[in-house]
Design an enzyme around this catalytic site. Structure first.
Site, PDB file in Angstrom:
ATOM      1  N   HIS A 307     -20.781 -34.169   0.132  1.00 26.53           N
ATOM      2  CA  HIS A 307     -21.123 -33.085   1.044  1.00 26.53           C
ATOM      3  C   HIS A 307     -22.047 -32.114   0.339  1.00 26.53           C
ATOM      4  O   HIS A 307     -21.892 -31.900  -0.869  1.00 26.53           O
ATOM      5  CB  HIS A 307     -19.857 -32.345   1.512  1.00 26.53           C
ATOM      6  N   ASP A 364     -15.406 -37.049   7.996  1.00 26.78           N
ATOM      7  CA  ASP A 364     -15.690 -38.308   8.682  1.00 26.78           C
ATOM      8  C   ASP A 364     -14.942 -39.480   8.083  1.00 26.78           C
ATOM      9  O   ASP A 364     -14.841 -40.538   8.698  1.00 26.78           O
ATOM     10  CB  ASP A 364     -17.204 -38.575   8.659  1.00 26.78           C
TER      11      ASP A 364
HETATM   12  N1  CMC Z   1     -22.208 -42.513  -2.009  1.00 31.05           N
HETATM   13  C1  CMC Z   1     -22.788 -42.726  -3.216  1.00 31.05           C
HETATM   14  N2  CMC Z   1     -23.525 -41.780  -3.857  1.00 31.05           N
HETATM   15  C2  CMC Z   1     -23.669 -40.599  -3.260  1.00 31.05           C
HETATM   16  C3  CMC Z   1     -23.092 -40.305  -2.001  1.00 31.05           C
HETATM   17  C4  CMC Z   1     -22.328 -41.318  -1.386  1.00 31.05           C
HETATM   18  N3  CMC Z   1     -21.757 -41.093  -0.192  1.00 31.05           N
HETATM   19  N4  CMC Z   1     -23.406 -39.043  -1.637  1.00 31.05           N
HETATM   20  C5  CMC Z   1     -24.163 -38.549  -2.622  1.00 31.05           C
HETATM   21  N5  CMC Z   1     -24.326 -39.482  -3.610  1.00 31.05           N
HETATM   22  C6  CMC Z   1     -25.042 -39.312  -4.888  1.00 31.05           C
HETATM   23  C7  CMC Z   1     -26.542 -39.365  -4.685  1.00 31.05           C
HETATM   24  O1  CMC Z   1     -27.031 -40.682  -4.818  1.00 31.05           O
HETATM   25  C8  CMC Z   1     -27.015 -38.436  -5.778  1.00 31.05           C
HETATM   26  O2  CMC Z   1     -26.931 -39.140  -6.998  1.00 31.05           O
HETATM   27  P1  CMC Z   1     -28.025 -38.854  -8.181  1.00 31.05           P
HETATM   28  O3  CMC Z   1     -27.766 -37.440  -8.609  1.00 31.05           O
HETATM   29  O4  CMC Z   1     -27.711 -39.871  -9.229  1.00 31.05           O
HETATM   30  O5  CMC Z   1     -29.374 -39.032  -7.554  1.00 31.05           O
HETATM   31  C9  CMC Z   1     -25.962 -37.335  -5.819  1.00 31.05           C
HETATM   32  O6  CMC Z   1     -24.751 -37.977  -5.336  1.00 31.05           O
HETATM   33  C10 CMC Z   1     -26.271 -36.137  -4.943  1.00 31.05           C
HETATM   34  O7  CMC Z   1     -26.546 -36.604  -3.628  1.00 31.05           O
HETATM   35  P2  CMC Z   1     -27.560 -35.913  -2.607  1.00 31.05           P
HETATM   36  O8  CMC Z   1     -27.975 -36.910  -1.595  1.00 31.05           O
HETATM   37  O9  CMC Z   1     -28.637 -35.216  -3.389  1.00 31.05           O
HETATM   38  O10 CMC Z   1     -26.629 -34.802  -1.962  1.00 31.05           O
HETATM   39  P3  CMC Z   1     -26.894 -34.018  -0.616  1.00 31.05           P
HETATM   40  O11 CMC Z   1     -26.167 -32.747  -0.701  1.00 31.05           O
HETATM   41  O12 CMC Z   1     -28.361 -33.937  -0.333  1.00 31.05           O
HETATM   42  O13 CMC Z   1     -26.262 -34.972   0.515  1.00 31.05           O
HETATM   43  C11 CMC Z   1     -24.725 -35.994   2.004  1.00 31.05           C
HETATM   44  C12 CMC Z   1     -25.036 -34.776   1.103  1.00 31.05           C
HETATM   45  C13 CMC Z   1     -23.504 -35.699   2.851  1.00 31.05           C
HETATM   46  C14 CMC Z   1     -25.924 -36.259   2.933  1.00 31.05           C
HETATM   47  C15 CMC Z   1     -24.465 -37.235   1.091  1.00 31.05           C
HETATM   48  O14 CMC Z   1     -23.359 -36.981   0.244  1.00 31.05           O
HETATM   49  C16 CMC Z   1     -24.232 -38.501   1.888  1.00 31.05           C
HETATM   50  O15 CMC Z   1     -25.203 -39.173   2.271  1.00 31.05           O
HETATM   51  N6  CMC Z   1     -22.935 -38.866   2.178  1.00 31.05           N
HETATM   52  C17 CMC Z   1     -22.627 -40.017   3.019  1.00 31.05           C
HETATM   53  C18 CMC Z   1     -22.783 -39.645   4.489  1.00 31.05           C
HETATM   54  C19 CMC Z   1     -21.650 -38.767   4.994  1.00 31.05           C
HETATM   55  O16 CMC Z   1     -20.485 -39.023   4.762  1.00 31.05           O
HETATM   56  N7  CMC Z   1     -22.029 -37.723   5.745  1.00 31.05           N
HETATM   57  C20 CMC Z   1     -21.066 -36.820   6.382  1.00 31.05           C
HETATM   58  C21 CMC Z   1     -21.119 -35.424   5.839  1.00 31.05           C
HETATM   59  S1  CMC Z   1     -19.685 -34.447   6.386  1.00 31.05           S
HETATM   60  C22 CMC Z   1     -19.890 -34.271   8.115  1.00 31.05           C
HETATM   61  C23 CMC Z   1     -20.937 -33.282   8.428  1.00 31.05           C
HETATM   62  O17 CMC Z   1     -20.640 -32.068   8.371  1.00 31.05           O
HETATM   63  O18 CMC Z   1     -22.061 -33.697   8.738  1.00 31.05           O
END
Ligand code: CMC
Length: 424
Positions: A307, A364
């Protein structure tokens, strides 16, 4: 003494002081509105990880602690003691309702469940197998062509009606979207039933009006709605605010918010979680998929994990995990999927990759298991998120409209394209 911060430009030695705004909770915020005027520079912050785009009184998240407050009340207490319409009233009005104001709101919402008959015709234009989110976002945009009336932001009674009207109609549109996409006859809402019971009725009823709805199921779904009601300046809420900032119709702004919510990184994750758990298929395969999620050369992500704001357990996920366990034996929880989910959680939470990046289960991760037990098909998971979130979007729309400091959303950019050139 007023707090401030001084930025010094190493290029020319110029120092400029910027005020610090103090929130009632959370980190201080630097007011950089005059940064370009004073220093001739912009800030670079893709995805707005460190940018407060507005001030808001509605919801507060402490991502480090894993805390979520609606108007100051912890989400766990609201889930335990209030129903979804209490939460709607709280989010919109700032306080929990007294009995007479609750009754008045409830009566009004019930009276607004029905859609204009003309709007129903729209459903025939959609493909038979259209995803309910596609139908939902289009139909909510179309709703603005039927309800032009409540737009005077200085008239409090009018904009409250506008807000309750959309809260009341979204479940009907969602249920119609589902029924259309499954070739089922549309069922009129039952205006005598409570909000959540009526939604389950519209999903399940046979053309003769028969539907079995257990109170345990109704309360579980009601809790899911409450947990989704608002969540600060997430992607869909920011979209609603961006559209609202241009002066567009509120229902057009909500329709845009629904579009933003649909994606897998946001609300669409609930559908993807169950698809992913089904794909994993067996507890023994979990490690293989965790390995994929950790591989920097593989785009596979563990859905329902991570998140932007929570760097600890999502408190909504905790409530849902407890709810799922309480429901065992009362509704048909898919044991195989639950066991796979528990194993995913167990391995991920003890794995260095997830620990270092603070990746915890989010809302989720658990909602889909409960919704499946309530016989809700996967493609309705995100529309259910929409139903819960509508009150948050509309409250944020109102807040923006009343905010004298609000401006049209218009970020700057770091241009990396061609310099000026000429055809000849
Ligand atoms: N699985 C594997 N690696 C992950 C995941 C995951 N679900 N989420 C983040 N990472 C890694 C990502 O690859 C990155 O690694 P590195 O630093 O080595 O490049 C690091 O963690 C930071 O990730 P980010 O994408 O920069 O983080 P963000 O804050 O931009 O994204 C997120 C947040 C929710 C989009 C992401 O965690 C994600 O895609 N999660 C899966 C989808 C999900 O469950 N979404 C629902 C969110 S809660 C409901 C809502 O309010 O929308």
């Amino acid at each position: 003494m007023k707090k401030s911060i001084t930025f010094t430009d190493n290029r020319n030695g110029k120092s400029v002081e910027f005020p610090i705004l103090e929130p009632s909770l959370g980190a201080d915020v630097v007011d950089i509105r005059t940064l370009y005027k004073e220093m001739g520079i912009f800030t670079y912050d893709p995805g707005f990880s460190a940018t407060a785009s507005c001030s808001s009184d509605i919801t507060f998240i402490d991502g480090g602690k894993g805390e979520l407050l609606y108007r100051g009340y912890p989400i766990e207490e609201l889930a335990e003691n209030s129903n979804y319409l209490d939460v709607c009233y709280l989010i919109l009005n700032g306080e929990l309702p007294q009995k007479n104001s609750y009754d008045k709101m409830n009566d009004y919402i019930k009276s607004e469940y029905l859609l204009h008959e003309g709007l129903k015709n729209l459903f025939n234009a959609f493909q038979d197998n259209a995803h309910p989110m596609a139908t939902l976002t289009s139909t909510v945009a179309a709703l603005s062509s039927f309800h032009f009336e409540h737009l005077d932001i200085d008239n409090e009674a009018e904009y409250r009606e506008m807000a309750y009207k959309i809260v009341a109609k979204i479940p009907t549109i969602a249920a119609y979207s589902y029924r259309h996409s499954h070739g089922l006859p549309l069922i009129y809402p039952d205006m005598d039933r409570y909000f959540t019971k009526n939604f389950l009725y519209m999903m399940r009823a046979k053309p003769n009006g028969k539907a079995n709805i257990d109170d345990v199921e109704m309360r579980a779904l009601d809790t899911i709605f409450s947990l989704h009601a608002d969540h600060e300046q997430n992607a869909s809420t920011s979209t609603v605010r961006a559209v609202a900032s241009t002066g567009a119709h509120p229902y057009a702004a909500i329709s845009a918010g629904i579009g933003a919510l649909w994606g897998r990184a946001h609300g669409g994750a609930n559908e993807s979680v169950i698809s992913q758990l089904e794909m994993i298929g067996d507890v023994k395969n979990v490690e293989k998929f965790i390995k994929k999620a950790k591989d920097p050369n593989d785009s596979f992500r563990l859905m329902g994990f991570g998140h932007r704001v929570y760097k600890n357990f999502d408190p909504r996920a905790k409530v849902l995990k407890k709810l799922r366990d309480e429901l065992k034996g009362k509704v048909e929880i898919d044991d195989k999927i639950s066991k796979i989910a528990d194993r995913v959680e167990e391995i991920a939470l003890s794995d260095d990759y997830f620990i270092k990046r603070n990746l915890y289960p989010n809302i989720d991760f658990y909602s889909g298991t409960i919704l499946t037990a309530l016989q809700i098909p996967k493609d309705m998971f995100t529309p259910i998120f929409v139903i819960g979130r509508t009150i948050g979007w509309i409250a944020q729309w109102i807040e923006l409209k009343k905010d004298r400091e609000a401006k049209i959303a218009r970020p700057r950019q770091l241009y990396t394209g061609k310099k000026r050139r000429h055809i000849k």
